[in-house]
Write a protein that holds these residues in place. Sequence first.
Motif, PDB file in Angstrom:
ATOM      1  N   LYS A  49       0.835  -1.205   0.000  1.00 24.66           N
ATOM      2  CA  LYS A  49       0.000   0.000   0.000  1.00 24.66           C
ATOM      3  C   LYS A  49       0.873   1.260   0.000  1.00 24.66           C
ATOM      4  O   LYS A  49       0.574   2.244  -0.680  1.00 24.66           O
ATOM      5  N   GLU A  52       2.286   1.837  -3.505  1.00 24.80           N
ATOM      6  CA  GLU A  52       1.339   2.493  -4.413  1.00 24.80           C
ATOM      7  C   GLU A  52       1.386   4.011  -4.264  1.00 24.80           C
ATOM      8  O   GLU A  52       1.348   4.749  -5.253  1.00 24.80           O
ATOM      9  N   ILE A  53       1.472   4.466  -3.023  1.00 26.92           N
ATOM     10  CA  ILE A  53       1.544   5.909  -2.766  1.00 26.92           C
ATOM     11  C   ILE A  53       2.846   6.488  -3.322  1.00 26.92           C
ATOM     12  O   ILE A  53       2.850   7.523  -3.998  1.00 26.92           O
ATOM     13  N   ASP A  56       3.021   6.353  -7.401  1.00 28.58           N
ATOM     14  CA  ASP A  56       1.914   6.933  -8.165  1.00 28.58           C
ATOM     15  C   ASP A  56       2.312   8.319  -8.686  1.00 28.58           C
ATOM     16  O   ASP A  56       2.608   9.233  -7.910  1.00 28.58           O
ATOM     17  N   ARG A  57       2.280   8.486  -9.992  1.00 28.38           N
ATOM     18  CA  ARG A  57       2.700   9.753 -10.593  1.00 28.38           C
ATOM     19  C   ARG A  57       1.773  10.913 -10.225  1.00 28.38           C
ATOM     20  O   ARG A  57       2.144  12.082 -10.376  1.00 28.38           O
ATOM     21  N   LYS A  58       0.595  10.604  -9.765  1.00 26.19           N
ATOM     22  CA  LYS A  58      -0.309  11.680  -9.340  1.00 26.19           C
ATOM     23  C   LYS A  58       0.190  12.354  -8.067  1.00 26.19           C
ATOM     24  O   LYS A  58      -0.220  13.469  -7.751  1.00 26.19           O
ATOM     25  N   ASN A  59       1.063  11.691  -7.336  1.00 27.15           N
ATOM     26  CA  ASN A  59       1.578  12.244  -6.083  1.00 27.15           C
ATOM     27  C   ASN A  59       2.851  13.054  -6.321  1.00 27.15           C
ATOM     28  O   ASN A  59       3.829  12.940  -5.578  1.00 27.15           O
ATOM     29  N   ASP A  60       2.829  13.913  -7.344  1.00 24.36           N
ATOM     30  CA  ASP A  60       4.037  14.663  -7.688  1.00 24.36           C
ATOM     31  C   ASP A  60       4.323  15.816  -6.736  1.00 24.36           C
ATOM     32  O   ASP A  60       5.365  16.464  -6.831  1.00 24.36           O
ATOM     33  N   ASP A 155       7.082   5.031 -13.526  1.00 23.77           N
ATOM     34  CA  ASP A 155       6.488   5.419 -12.258  1.00 23.77           C
ATOM     35  C   ASP A 155       6.960   6.826 -11.884  1.00 23.77           C
ATOM     36  O   ASP A 155       7.647   7.497 -12.666  1.00 23.77           O
ATOM     37  N   ARG A 156       6.589   7.276 -10.694  1.00 24.30           N
ATOM     38  CA  ARG A 156       6.855   8.670 -10.304  1.00 24.30           C
ATOM     39  C   ARG A 156       8.343   9.003 -10.332  1.00 24.30           C
ATOM     40  O   ARG A 156       8.736  10.092 -10.769  1.00 24.30           O
TER      41      ARG A 156
END
Length: 211
Positions: A49, A52-53, A56-60, A155-156
């Motif tokens: 878990k 995933e955080i 995740d590229r949304k967590n830039d 990935d990020r």
Amino acid sequence: MEKGLFITFEGIDGCGKSTQLKMVASRFEEEGRQIMLVREPGGTVIGEKIREILLDRKNDSMVPMAELFLYEAARAQITEEKIRPFLEAGGVVLCDRFYDSTTAYQGYARQLGSDITTTLNEIATGDLKPDITFIFDIDPKEALKRRMERAEEPDRLEAMGTAFQEKVRDGYLKLAEADKSGRIVIIDASGSREEIAEAVKLAIASKTGDR
């Protein structure tokens, strides 16, 4: 009881470490050793878990210090839940990344400093150290070419580009240079998969006496 063996596989993204880990695993299985394959971050329900955080590229907008603590949290979990018990039972643990990744990525590339990463690594692992650490060294441009050939979505951290990966590579090389224990082995990862596997095999034999 036979002593456990802890081997970690390190390097920039696309260096081929995961492939080499699987090849080592196959060889140990043929020899009848009890092995466990794990990855960082991840390897446990909680760790996956956190992974995933982190990736995740949304967590830039994640700041480097938050990133560091998330890695250490996942590491603390897998060390106590999986790695230490398996080693104490005499097994072989093959880990795709461990604390040297944190020093290279967060300590050097993110410029948080090796002092803080070393301290947190020791706390998270209860000072557990690998017996052997392989760093698969490769030019970041070649590593990027390999990743592109696999057509995988970056990935990020992979998405940060070759300049960032160059800083990570420099961090790994500084780690190897500073290592006084002989734990770290630099492997030229620019050759063929078979050539690299042979170098890894010889290094393990040299350090373990074929145990």
